[in-house]
Design an enzyme around this catalytic site. Structure first.
Site, PDB file in Angstrom:
ATOM      1  N   THR A  44       0.809  -1.225   0.000  1.00 33.05           N
ATOM      2  CA  THR A  44       0.000   0.000   0.000  1.00 33.05           C
ATOM      3  C   THR A  44       0.844   1.279   0.000  1.00 33.05           C
ATOM      4  O   THR A  44       0.314   2.376   0.070  1.00 33.05           O
ATOM      5  CB  THR A  44      -0.964   0.025   1.209  1.00 33.05           C
ATOM      6  OG1 THR A  44      -0.240  -0.334   2.392  1.00 33.05           O
ATOM      7  CG2 THR A  44      -2.117  -0.934   1.009  1.00 33.05           C
ATOM      8  N   HIS A  99      -9.003  -1.424  17.352  1.00 32.70           N
ATOM      9  CA  HIS A  99      -9.618  -2.649  17.873  1.00 32.70           C
ATOM     10  C   HIS A  99      -8.756  -3.059  19.072  1.00 32.70           C
ATOM     11  O   HIS A  99      -7.527  -3.015  18.988  1.00 32.70           O
ATOM     12  CB  HIS A  99      -9.622  -3.716  16.776  1.00 32.70           C
ATOM     13  CG  HIS A  99     -10.251  -5.031  17.163  1.00 32.70           C
ATOM     14  ND1 HIS A  99     -11.344  -5.135  18.013  1.00 32.70           N
ATOM     15  CD2 HIS A  99      -9.951  -6.297  16.795  1.00 32.70           C
ATOM     16  CE1 HIS A  99     -11.669  -6.417  18.153  1.00 32.70           C
ATOM     17  NE2 HIS A  99     -10.837  -7.140  17.424  1.00 32.70           N
ATOM     18  N   GLU A 186     -19.137 -10.175  14.845  1.00 33.24           N
ATOM     19  CA  GLU A 186     -18.717 -10.714  13.542  1.00 33.24           C
ATOM     20  C   GLU A 186     -18.836 -12.236  13.496  1.00 33.24           C
ATOM     21  O   GLU A 186     -19.117 -12.797  12.445  1.00 33.24           O
ATOM     22  CB  GLU A 186     -17.319 -10.217  13.150  1.00 33.24           C
ATOM     23  CG  GLU A 186     -16.187 -10.686  14.030  1.00 33.24           C
ATOM     24  CD  GLU A 186     -14.953  -9.777  13.956  1.00 33.24           C
ATOM     25  OE1 GLU A 186     -15.060  -8.630  13.491  1.00 33.24           O
ATOM     26  OE2 GLU A 186     -13.876 -10.225  14.395  1.00 33.24           O
TER      27      GLU A 186
HETATM   28  P1  NAD Z   1      -6.076  -3.921   6.290  1.00 36.16           P
HETATM   29  O1  NAD Z   1      -5.714  -5.346   6.130  1.00 36.16           O
HETATM   30  O2  NAD Z   1      -7.081  -3.327   5.378  1.00 36.16           O
HETATM   31  O3  NAD Z   1      -4.745  -3.015   6.144  1.00 36.16           O
HETATM   32  C1  NAD Z   1      -3.569  -3.321   6.812  1.00 36.16           C
HETATM   33  C2  NAD Z   1      -2.440  -2.352   6.430  1.00 36.16           C
HETATM   34  O4  NAD Z   1      -1.279  -2.706   7.203  1.00 36.16           O
HETATM   35  C3  NAD Z   1      -1.999  -2.416   4.980  1.00 36.16           C
HETATM   36  O5  NAD Z   1      -1.591  -1.120   4.575  1.00 36.16           O
HETATM   37  C4  NAD Z   1      -0.777  -3.344   5.027  1.00 36.16           C
HETATM   38  O6  NAD Z   1       0.105  -3.125   3.963  1.00 36.16           O
HETATM   39  C5  NAD Z   1      -0.165  -2.894   6.344  1.00 36.16           C
HETATM   40  N1  NAD Z   1       0.724  -3.870   6.967  1.00 36.16           N
HETATM   41  C6  NAD Z   1       0.597  -5.214   7.010  1.00 36.16           C
HETATM   42  N2  NAD Z   1       1.629  -5.756   7.692  1.00 36.16           N
HETATM   43  C7  NAD Z   1       2.403  -4.715   8.113  1.00 36.16           C
HETATM   44  C8  NAD Z   1       3.612  -4.630   8.846  1.00 36.16           C
HETATM   45  N3  NAD Z   1       4.204  -5.727   9.302  1.00 36.16           N
HETATM   46  N4  NAD Z   1       4.139  -3.391   9.078  1.00 36.16           N
HETATM   47  C9  NAD Z   1       3.537  -2.273   8.625  1.00 36.16           C
HETATM   48  N5  NAD Z   1       2.363  -2.298   7.920  1.00 36.16           N
HETATM   49  C10 NAD Z   1       1.836  -3.503   7.651  1.00 36.16           C
HETATM   50  O7  NAD Z   1      -6.488  -3.710   7.829  1.00 36.16           O
HETATM   51  P2  NAD Z   1      -7.818  -3.020   8.418  1.00 36.16           P
HETATM   52  O8  NAD Z   1      -9.014  -3.849   8.098  1.00 36.16           O
HETATM   53  O9  NAD Z   1      -7.807  -1.562   8.083  1.00 36.16           O
HETATM   54  O10 NAD Z   1      -7.554  -3.207  10.002  1.00 36.16           O
HETATM   55  C11 NAD Z   1      -6.683  -2.365  10.731  1.00 36.16           C
HETATM   56  C12 NAD Z   1      -7.172  -2.283  12.167  1.00 36.16           C
HETATM   57  O11 NAD Z   1      -8.452  -1.657  12.198  1.00 36.16           O
HETATM   58  C13 NAD Z   1      -7.340  -3.639  12.844  1.00 36.16           C
HETATM   59  O12 NAD Z   1      -6.990  -3.494  14.206  1.00 36.16           O
HETATM   60  C14 NAD Z   1      -8.832  -3.899  12.711  1.00 36.16           C
HETATM   61  O13 NAD Z   1      -9.336  -4.766  13.707  1.00 36.16           O
HETATM   62  C15 NAD Z   1      -9.364  -2.488  12.893  1.00 36.16           C
HETATM   63  N6  NAD Z   1     -10.715  -2.245  12.374  1.00 36.16           N
HETATM   64  C16 NAD Z   1     -11.050  -2.613  11.099  1.00 36.16           C
HETATM   65  C17 NAD Z   1     -12.313  -2.336  10.597  1.00 36.16           C
HETATM   66  C18 NAD Z   1     -12.690  -2.675   9.164  1.00 36.16           C
HETATM   67  O14 NAD Z   1     -13.830  -2.449   8.816  1.00 36.16           O
HETATM   68  N7  NAD Z   1     -11.805  -3.206   8.313  1.00 36.16           N
HETATM   69  C19 NAD Z   1     -13.255  -1.677  11.403  1.00 36.16           C
HETATM   70  C20 NAD Z   1     -12.879  -1.262  12.688  1.00 36.16           C
HETATM   71  C21 NAD Z   1     -11.607  -1.563  13.153  1.00 36.16           C
HETATM   72 MG    MG Z   2     -16.297  -4.837  13.888  1.00 41.04          MG
END
Ligand code: NAD
Ligand code: MG
Length: 330
Positions: A44, A99, A186
């Protein structure tokens, strides 16, 4: 609290996926100084640069930040914290999660000098961004785990405000409540419950000799109409819009399908979440390279409802079938 009385920390967003991108863009538009932390060459990085952000490796990005938001996938947060954040974050800075999983279940024990907070938007990243852009917001729940500065609450409110959440609704919670309710929702209802209910309904009709195409329309396609009504006005609104016959069938058959034994098993699921069994299993599965996860996923992808669904959706010209990345950016 008025917006002007809230602090304006410099922010490092680590991770630029669903939540990370939306948070970074909204906070920048709200006047925060935002840097993005990503693995060099990661998937990304180009996207964050194209959106105009300064992108650094996580260890560099967090050095000058007053607040670090950890928005990588949950299962890599422990490693990211240990390798990049703990050794490099400023004394007295603030660590933010979307989260509570890693902190609540002790996979991350944050440094003693840090404020530790949670701001979780109740919606996917694309919606968090879209609502902000049209002057609205997605409700957020927030919590304080550790308050060393005496300002942890104000920092959580400032971040939620910058996301646009204050325009909708902010609710105070705890890391425990957010983590356990999010996992339960979920598993039992949203992803696990709903997809299993749909598959079971489809199987019952097809095994009884009905056409798969018609079964698909009945148990999957039309679910959208019902969920939209739930979303707009709860079960009251759904009952307003369906026929008398559908209502009577709901009253007499709904409780036969989702009976006390289902609720009992939901309580078992909740217990496994609360006592850490689910998280322990999930961490072990992740560390083993996802063997069962991949098998379960393949079974869902191979289910007959997916085959017939693909054919039928090809005829629904109004659907947005763009790939995930494109849909989220739109
Ligand atoms: P995602 O999988 O969409 O994105 C993850 C990002 O982290 C990407 O940019 C990826 O390249 C990067 N990444 C992966 N490994 C990495 C590393 N080792 N070092 C640095 N960057 C790294 O994740 P998401 O769904 O946005 O979830 C992120 C957080 O938000 C989680 O804690 C999730 O529980 C929380 N959350 C998600 C949602 C949702 O709707 N997706 C809603 C509320 C909370
Ligand atoms: Mg949720």
């Amino acid at each position: 609290m008025t917006q002007s009385s809230l602090p304006k920390p410099s922010i490092a967003i680590v991770g630029y996926g669903s939540q990370g991108r939306a948070h970074a863009l909204n906070l920048r538009d709200s006047g925060f100084d935002v840097t993005v932390g990503l693995r060099p060459g990661g998937p990304t990085e180009a996207k964050a640069r194209a959106d105009g952000f300064t992108v650094k490796a996580p260890a560099e990005a967090v050095k000058d930040a007053d607040l670090v938001a950890v928005l990588t996938p949950d299962m890599v947060q422990r490693q990211v914290y240990a390798d990049a954040l703990a050794p490099n974050m400023k004394q007295g800075a603030c660590l933010l999660f979307a989260h509570g999983l890693n902190v609540h279940f002790g996979m991350i024990a944050p440094r003693e000098d840090l404020d530790v907070i949670l701001v979780a938007p109740k919606g996917p990243g694309a919606l968090v961004r879209r609502e902000y852009e049209i002057g609205r917001g997605v409700p957020c729940i927030w919590a304080v785990h550790q308050d060393r500065s005496g300002k942890a609450k104000q920092l959580a409110l400032a971040y939620a405000d910058g996301l646009g959440g204050a325009r909708a609704n902010l609710i105070e919670t705890t890391f425990k409540e957010e983590t356990e309710t999010d996992l339960f929702g979920e598993q039992a209802v949203l992803c696990g419950g709903a997809s299993s209910l749909v598959q079971a309904g489809f199987e019952v009709l097809v095994e009884a000799g009905y056409q798969p195409e018609i079964a698909y329309y009945e148990v999957l396609h039309e679910l959208k109409l019902i969920v939209d009504l739930f979303y707009e006005g709860g079960i009251t609104r759904m009952l307003e819009f369906v026929s008398e016959t559908a209502q009577y069938g709901d009253y007499v058959s709904g409780p036969r399908v989702i009976d006390a034994s289902v609720k009992e098993r939901m309580r078992d699921v909740l217990k496994d979440i609360q006592d850490g069994t689910f998280t322990r299993n999930w961490v072990a599965e992740h560390e083993a390279g996802l063997p069962n996860y991949n098998r379960y996923k393949q079974a869902d992808l191979d289910h007959p409802i997916e085959v017939v669904g693909k054919q039928l959706r090809a005829k629904m010209v109004w659907l947005d079938n763009s790939p995930k990345e494109q849909k989220e950016a739109a």
